[in-house]
Design a protein around this motif. Structure first.
Motif, PDB file in Angstrom:
ATOM      1  N   ARG A  93       1.190  -1.212  -0.446  1.00 56.57           N
ATOM      2  CA  ARG A  93       0.049  -0.329  -0.181  1.00 56.57           C
ATOM      3  C   ARG A  93       0.900   1.208   0.122  1.00 56.57           C
ATOM      4  O   ARG A  93       0.729   2.078  -1.153  1.00 56.57           O
ATOM      5  N   ASP A  94       1.533   1.173   0.807  1.00 52.16           N
ATOM      6  CA  ASP A  94       2.519   2.560   1.084  1.00 52.16           C
ATOM      7  C   ASP A  94       3.531   3.122  -1.073  1.00 52.16           C
ATOM      8  O   ASP A  94       3.897   3.945  -0.959  1.00 52.16           O
ATOM      9  N   ALA A  95       3.318   1.968  -1.619  1.00 54.26           N
ATOM     10  CA  ALA A  95       4.090   1.433  -2.852  1.00 54.26           C
ATOM     11  C   ALA A  95       3.795   2.377  -3.892  1.00 54.26           C
ATOM     12  O   ALA A  95       3.696   2.939  -4.535  1.00 54.26           O
ATOM     13  N   MET A  96       2.555   2.590  -3.434  1.00 54.15           N
ATOM     14  CA  MET A  96       1.122   2.670  -4.823  1.00 54.15           C
ATOM     15  C   MET A  96       0.560   3.789  -3.839  1.00 54.15           C
ATOM     16  O   MET A  96      -0.147   4.228  -5.375  1.00 54.15           O
ATOM     17  N   LYS A  97       0.258   4.105  -3.037  1.00 52.38           N
ATOM     18  CA  LYS A  97      -0.855   5.322  -2.137  1.00 52.38           C
ATOM     19  C   LYS A  97       0.351   6.800  -2.364  1.00 52.38           C
ATOM     20  O   LYS A  97       1.739   7.053  -3.233  1.00 52.38           O
ATOM     21  N   GLY A  98      -0.464   7.032  -2.619  1.00 55.45           N
ATOM     22  CA  GLY A  98       0.547   8.732  -3.444  1.00 55.45           C
ATOM     23  C   GLY A  98       0.541   9.400  -4.326  1.00 55.45           C
ATOM     24  O   GLY A  98       0.193   8.191  -5.678  1.00 55.45           O
ATOM     25  N   LYS A 128      -7.139  -4.796   5.562  1.00 56.21           N
ATOM     26  CA  LYS A 128      -7.107  -3.367   6.296  1.00 56.21           C
ATOM     27  C   LYS A 128      -7.312  -2.334   5.424  1.00 56.21           C
ATOM     28  O   LYS A 128      -7.567  -1.477   6.412  1.00 56.21           O
ATOM     29  N   TYR A 129      -7.039  -2.039   4.345  1.00 58.06           N
ATOM     30  CA  TYR A 129      -7.112  -0.757   4.224  1.00 58.06           C
ATOM     31  C   TYR A 129      -9.362  -1.072   2.894  1.00 58.06           C
ATOM     32  O   TYR A 129      -9.226   0.233   2.324  1.00 58.06           O
ATOM     33  N   GLN A 130      -9.777  -2.228   2.965  1.00 62.45           N
ATOM     34  CA  GLN A 130     -10.714  -1.948   2.306  1.00 62.45           C
ATOM     35  C   GLN A 130     -11.288  -1.831   0.931  1.00 62.45           C
ATOM     36  O   GLN A 130     -12.377  -1.189   0.518  1.00 62.45           O
ATOM     37  N   ARG A 131      -9.989  -2.474   0.277  1.00 60.38           N
ATOM     38  CA  ARG A 131      -9.755  -2.113  -0.630  1.00 60.38           C
ATOM     39  C   ARG A 131      -8.512  -3.342  -1.463  1.00 60.38           C
ATOM     40  O   ARG A 131      -8.863  -3.861  -0.970  1.00 60.38           O
ATOM     41  N   SER A 132      -9.200  -3.375  -3.160  1.00 61.41           N
ATOM     42  CA  SER A 132      -9.106  -4.408  -3.409  1.00 61.41           C
ATOM     43  C   SER A 132      -7.411  -4.004  -4.056  1.00 61.41           C
ATOM     44  O   SER A 132      -7.246  -3.111  -5.049  1.00 61.41           O
ATOM     45  N   GLU A 138      -3.416  -2.301 -10.863  1.00 63.20           N
ATOM     46  CA  GLU A 138      -4.526  -1.963 -12.423  1.00 63.20           C
ATOM     47  C   GLU A 138      -4.120  -0.213 -11.946  1.00 63.20           C
ATOM     48  O   GLU A 138      -3.453   0.162 -13.103  1.00 63.20           O
ATOM     49  N   SER A 139      -4.519   0.547 -11.290  1.00 57.74           N
ATOM     50  CA  SER A 139      -4.727   1.868 -11.084  1.00 57.74           C
ATOM     51  C   SER A 139      -2.633   2.040 -11.348  1.00 57.74           C
ATOM     52  O   SER A 139      -3.007   3.818 -11.520  1.00 57.74           O
TER      53      SER A 139
END
Length: 315
Positions: A93-98, A128-132, A138-139
């Motif tokens: 998640r840290d690698a892809m956020k922001g 943890k993130y309620q995200r796929s 993909e995004s």
């Protein structure tokens, strides 16, 4: 093999909790004492420690550690206190956020984990993130790189030790025809083979490739692919053939030259300490003619250094 050492006479979990509580009580924190406890406890023991601390003091131990510690020591300790799947999910998640993507971390986690680990990571990520995880990949990625990561992150590969040598030779020939034997590259063939075969089957295919065409698959990939797609394919090839060498190189690159890539240093040491750090240390010494311990000691300082050295079995 793990480099974590535990005391010959193990204190009770209640004694550990009391000692940690005392180390963090009042003004300041006795970081050395904290490290001496949590740095010498296995995943199961740390899990029991978190549960017992909450029962005894009504407080979440990782949250308390977050309040007491700072800087790289805080980052390393908090990752260490997590369950392996949750830890990898947080790194992803840290690698892809922001803005932007930390592709090195993204590739390392997805392309070096076994299918069973990938399944656990996917569940942890969703919880943890309620995200796929798939949607975020993909995004945040594109092209053949995206297709490879999505295929690999599906976790559909077989994990058993069996090897079909006929298939290995057949798919080695397919990879050659898809790459070096033609003008341009048939990326879909590389993606299909790399993302559907077990580690042992892929390793057999790469050995067959070298036998048939007198070239390592890594060199063939360098000739046929580029950018993040190349990096991901090479990571898969290296991690199924020689994971110890792959992670030894990642650690060396994080420390060589001026400055230290602490994010990579922490990530690799924390995630591999209980898995194969013993082999990584041996590969590091063989390749770079110096010990991992000596390089970590010269590139870090203070209690951060003490904690990393503890995890790699030096303290």
């Amino acid at each position: 093999m793990s480099t974590i050492t535990v005391p010959p006479v193990m204190p009770s979990v209640q004694q550990d909790c009391q000692a940690l509580h005392h180390a963090m009580k009042g003004f300041g924190c006795n970081e050395k004492h904290v490290i001496e406890i949590i740095g010498h406890r296995t995943t199961l023991q740390r899990r029991e420690l978190v549960a017992a601390y909450r029962g005894m003091y009504g407080e979440d131990l990782p949250h308390r550690l977050e309040k007491e510690l700072r800087g790289n020591l805080e980052k390393a300790v908090l990752l260490w206190m997590m369950e392996p799947a949750e830890r990898d999910a947080i790194i992803l998640r840290d690698a892809m956020k922001g803005v932007g993507t930390k592709d090195k971390a993204l590739i390392e986690i997805i392309c070096t984990r076994a299918p069973s680990q990938i399944h656990a990571i996917r569940h942890a990520y969703q919880a943890k993130y309620q995200r796929s995880l798939d949607r975020d990949i993909e995004s945040d990625t594109s092209g053949y790189y995206k297709k490879l990561l999505l295929a690999y992150a599906s976790g559909l590969r077989y994990e058993g030790p069996e090897v079909d040598m006929n298939l290995a030779h057949s798919e080695a020939k397919e990879l050659y025809k898809a790459g070096e034997a033609r003008l341009g590259t048939d990326e879909s063939t590389f993606i299909r083979i790399f993302s559907t075969r077990s580690a042992t089957q892929l390793n057999a295919t790469f050995q067959a490739y070298k036998h048939l065409y007198k070239r390592d698959i890594d060199k063939a990939i360098k000739r046929e692919a580029s950018g993040d797609f190349e990096d991901a394919l090479r990571t898969i090839a290296k991690s199924v053939s020689h994971p110890d060498k792959y992670f030894a190189k990642a650690l060396y690159k994080s420390m060589k030259g001026i400055g230290t890539d602490d994010a990579t240093l922490i990530r690799v040491i924390v995630t591999r300490a209980e898995f194969d750090m013993h082999y990584i240390k041996a590969a590091f010494a063989s390749k770079y003619k110096k010990s991992l311990e000596s390089m970590v000691a010269s590139d870090t300082s203070g209690h951060y250094k003490h904690f990393l050295l503890t995890l790699i079995g030096s303290h």
